[in-house]
Write an enzyme that holds these catalytic residues in place. Structure first.
Site, PDB file in Angstrom:
ATOM      1  N   ARG A 147       0.899  -1.173  -0.117  1.00 53.35           N
ATOM      2  CA  ARG A 147       0.030   0.064   0.214  1.00 53.35           C
ATOM      3  C   ARG A 147       0.936   1.257   0.074  1.00 53.35           C
ATOM      4  O   ARG A 147       1.853   1.332   0.777  1.00 53.35           O
ATOM      5  CB  ARG A 147      -0.786  -0.161   1.189  1.00 53.35           C
ATOM      6  N   TYR A 159      -3.306  11.856   6.816  1.00 55.84           N
ATOM      7  CA  TYR A 159      -3.568  10.405   7.020  1.00 55.84           C
ATOM      8  C   TYR A 159      -2.394   9.432   6.351  1.00 55.84           C
ATOM      9  O   TYR A 159      -2.293   9.629   5.124  1.00 55.84           O
ATOM     10  CB  TYR A 159      -4.787   9.783   6.627  1.00 55.84           C
ATOM     11  N   ASP A 218      -5.214   4.174  -0.266  1.00 52.51           N
ATOM     12  CA  ASP A 218      -6.284   4.247   0.702  1.00 52.51           C
ATOM     13  C   ASP A 218      -6.931   5.625   0.586  1.00 52.51           C
ATOM     14  O   ASP A 218      -5.933   6.492   1.060  1.00 52.51           O
ATOM     15  CB  ASP A 218      -5.965   3.601   2.064  1.00 52.51           C
ATOM     16  N   HIS A 220      -9.287   6.924   2.080  1.00 51.21           N
ATOM     17  CA  HIS A 220      -9.770   7.199   3.742  1.00 51.21           C
ATOM     18  C   HIS A 220     -11.135   8.105   3.536  1.00 51.21           C
ATOM     19  O   HIS A 220     -11.084   8.997   4.313  1.00 51.21           O
ATOM     20  CB  HIS A 220      -8.741   7.753   4.315  1.00 51.21           C
ATOM     21  N   GLU A 244      -9.029   2.172  -2.242  1.00 51.40           N
ATOM     22  CA  GLU A 244      -9.821   1.866  -1.038  1.00 51.40           C
ATOM     23  C   GLU A 244     -10.457   3.008  -0.590  1.00 51.40           C
ATOM     24  O   GLU A 244      -9.869   4.246  -0.552  1.00 51.40           O
ATOM     25  CB  GLU A 244      -8.730   1.391   0.173  1.00 51.40           C
ATOM     26  N   GLU A 270     -14.279  -0.766   5.644  1.00 48.69           N
ATOM     27  CA  GLU A 270     -13.552  -0.935   6.892  1.00 48.69           C
ATOM     28  C   GLU A 270     -14.496  -0.417   8.097  1.00 48.69           C
ATOM     29  O   GLU A 270     -14.582  -0.891   9.350  1.00 48.69           O
ATOM     30  CB  GLU A 270     -12.185  -0.354   7.115  1.00 48.69           C
ATOM     31  N   ARG A 291     -13.860  -4.818   2.639  1.00 47.90           N
ATOM     32  CA  ARG A 291     -12.914  -4.386   3.800  1.00 47.90           C
ATOM     33  C   ARG A 291     -13.287  -4.627   4.975  1.00 47.90           C
ATOM     34  O   ARG A 291     -12.228  -4.132   6.155  1.00 47.90           O
ATOM     35  CB  ARG A 291     -12.297  -2.835   3.395  1.00 47.90           C
ATOM     36  N   GLU A 347      -4.848  -7.391   4.923  1.00 42.61           N
ATOM     37  CA  GLU A 347      -3.809  -6.248   5.318  1.00 42.61           C
ATOM     38  C   GLU A 347      -2.970  -6.745   6.536  1.00 42.61           C
ATOM     39  O   GLU A 347      -3.520  -7.504   7.383  1.00 42.61           O
ATOM     40  CB  GLU A 347      -4.828  -5.247   5.649  1.00 42.61           C
ATOM     41  N   TRP A 410     -12.124  12.623   7.851  1.00 47.03           N
ATOM     42  CA  TRP A 410     -10.619  12.003   7.951  1.00 47.03           C
ATOM     43  C   TRP A 410     -10.652  10.717   7.494  1.00 47.03           C
ATOM     44  O   TRP A 410      -9.526  10.184   6.845  1.00 47.03           O
ATOM     45  CB  TRP A 410     -10.287  11.993   9.349  1.00 47.03           C
TER      46      TRP A 410
HETATM   47  C1  CS2 Z   1      -7.113   2.128   7.740  1.00 53.12           C
HETATM   48  C2  CS2 Z   1      -6.841   2.294   9.228  1.00 53.12           C
HETATM   49  O1  CS2 Z   1      -5.799   0.267   7.772  1.00 53.12           O
HETATM   50  C3  CS2 Z   1      -6.577   0.861   7.078  1.00 53.12           C
HETATM   51  O2  CS2 Z   1      -6.792   0.726   5.958  1.00 53.12           O
HETATM   52  O3  CS2 Z   1      -7.869   2.969   6.993  1.00 53.12           O
HETATM   53  O4  CS2 Z   1      -5.303   2.632   9.333  1.00 53.12           O
HETATM   54  C4  CS2 Z   1      -7.764   3.046   9.862  1.00 53.12           C
HETATM   55  O5  CS2 Z   1      -7.381   4.411   9.770  1.00 53.12           O
HETATM   56  C5  CS2 Z   1      -7.736   2.725  11.494  1.00 53.12           C
HETATM   57  O6  CS2 Z   1      -8.148   1.446  11.429  1.00 53.12           O
HETATM   58  C6  CS2 Z   1      -8.746   3.602  12.215  1.00 53.12           C
HETATM   59  O7  CS2 Z   1      -8.769   3.035  13.248  1.00 53.12           O
HETATM   60 MG    MG Z   2      -8.512   2.161   5.290  1.00 51.82          MG
END
Ligand code: CS2
Ligand code: MG
Length: 410
Positions: A147, A159, A218, A220, A244, A270, A291, A347, A410
């Site tokens: 990634r 991030y 990602d 996000h 992602e 996620e 995810r 992951e 975020w």
């Molecule tokens: C994430 C995480 O792993 C990922 O893809 O987006 O880093 C996420 O930000 C955290 O699980 C938040 O707790």
């Molecule tokens: Mg993620």
């Protein structure tokens, strides 16, 4: 096989974890992960106040019935707190069942469908040199998929790109977003700067590392559908394994627009917690990878069904595995990954040495492949004395503001 005791263990070996331990009259114990990053005590209290009283005296063998009972009898359905609590019970009961059968859990789930699980690691850097160094480091560790997150000129704190290592003296790409402290940290966002910069980074990475290496990214949840469509399109020449969370997860329909405009594969989920969050995404084939984590999506029972549903539409797994999923939740993911047919990728962000002192794990990572190991059950033991040495500390995930001060996803 009656449940006679339960413990909700809060520990913070470097970061916070919530673990449910269930004990049966025969002396078997099972572990479940209930960690919800930044909101840990809400799940711990949901478990202690509302779930534990329902478990004492129940037959630990009745996993499906317990799941349905906890889900339906609450009346108030879904949501990350409820579903993480149910997940912890579900994992612990599968752990107990597999220990009673003297088998690693994946055997009870149907046995191994592959010999190892391809894992992707997190590379990032504040500039191209640091990013390349981080990619090389992950390749040396054996990762076969990477990634790529990167700093963006014009965005201060972002991030996936640490300003300093999560562990003092650690690597600069060792990223842990949650920070202990009285208030959440503020980070920055500028979509136009990001959309301009990201394709140039992927171009440079492909030029340096060649066409073969699977690359992921990602987003996000920070783009509008049309911005995400534009990004997917601009990344097509670099052949991503997936993009992602390109849009906020609440609106499934957003993915229709993104899908119409790009062939970049899409992964999302996620922050989802039930199959209902995926209903149109899966049945309309708007995504390519699911995810969800076992921890936040109601446990092994629920995620197995969700992934079976996805399999009918050629959609694969990409189970969430950052360090805020505890080694227990991670082990549950690996058993499921090994057993299902539609495994995509896993992951993998290795936990800190401190975390591994508290949670003794049987899973392995060799030559880029994860394996849950052959220990009966999930294969994780909790050292409660070690856990007690690290009391819970309040921590928050960061949040974003735009240049003009507006709060942003975020
Ligand atoms: C994430 C995480 O792993 C990922 O893809 O987006 O880093 C996420 O930000 C955290 O699980 C938040 O707790
Ligand atoms: Mg993620």
């Amino acid at each position: 096989m009656k449940i006679v005791a339960t413990d909700v263990v809060l520990t913070s070996p470097g970061r916070n974890f919530v673990t449910l331990k269930i004990t049966t009259a025969d002396g078997l114990t099972g572990l479940g992960d209930a960690t919800l990053n930044g909101r840990e005590l809400a799940v711990a209290s949901y478990l202690t106040e509302h779930v534990v009283p329902l478990l004492i005296g129940r037959d630990a063998r009745n996993i499906e019935d317990t799941w349905q009972f906890l889900y339906r009898s609450a009346y108030w359905r879904r949501g990350p707190v409820t579903m993480s609590a149910i997940a912890a019970v579900d994992m612990a009961l599968w752990d107990i069942k597999a220990k009673a059968a003297d088998m690693p859990l994946y055997q009870l789930l149907g046995g191994a469908s592959r010999t190892g699980l391809t894992a992707y690691g997190h590379a990032s850097g504040r500039d191209t040199e640091e990013l390349f160094d981080s990619i090389r480091h992950h390749l040396e560790l054996g990762f076969r998929a990477i990634r790529v997150q990167t700093a963006v000129p014009g965005i201060g704190t972002l991030y996936g790109v640490p300003t300093q290592p999560a562990v003092p003296g650690g690597r600069a790409d060792d990223y842990e977003p949650a920070q202990r402290g009285p208030l959440p940290a503020e980070e920055d966002w500028d979509t136009r700067a990001y959309l301009r910069h990201l394709p140039t980074i992927f171009e440079a990475v492909r030029a340096e590392f060649g066409p073969e290496l699977p690359l992921l990214h990602d987003g996000h949840h920070r783009m509008t559908p049309i911005e995400a469509a534009k990004l997917g399109k601009s990344l097509e020449p670099y052949d991503l394994f997936w993009l992602e969370d390109c849009t906020p997860a609440e609106n499934q329909e957003a993915l229709r627009l993104v899908r119409r405009h790009t062939t970049t594969p899409l992964a999302i989920g996620e922050v989802f917690n039930t199959v209902w969050d995926y209903q149109s995404l899966i049945s309309e084939q708007l995504i390519d990878y699911v995810r969800s984590s076992v921890t936040h999506a109601g446990g092994i029972t629920a995620l197995r069904k969700l992934l079976d549903f996805a399999a009918q539409y050629q959609i694969k797994s990409g189970i969430h595995g950052p360090t805020d999923i505890s080694p227990v939740g991670m082990a549950a993911a690996l058993h499921l990954d090994l057993a299902i047919h539609n495994f995509g990728i896993q992951e993998y962000m290795p936990h800190s040495a401190l975390t591994s002192e508290v949670f003794r794990q049987s899973f392995t990572f060799e030559d880029g492949y994860l394996h849950p190991g052959e220990q009966p059950g999930l294969g994780v033991d909790l050292d409660e004395d070690a856990a007690a040495k690290f009391p819970y500390e309040r921590a928050y995930l960061p949040y974003n503001r735009l240049n003009d001060g507006t709060v942003h996803d975020w």
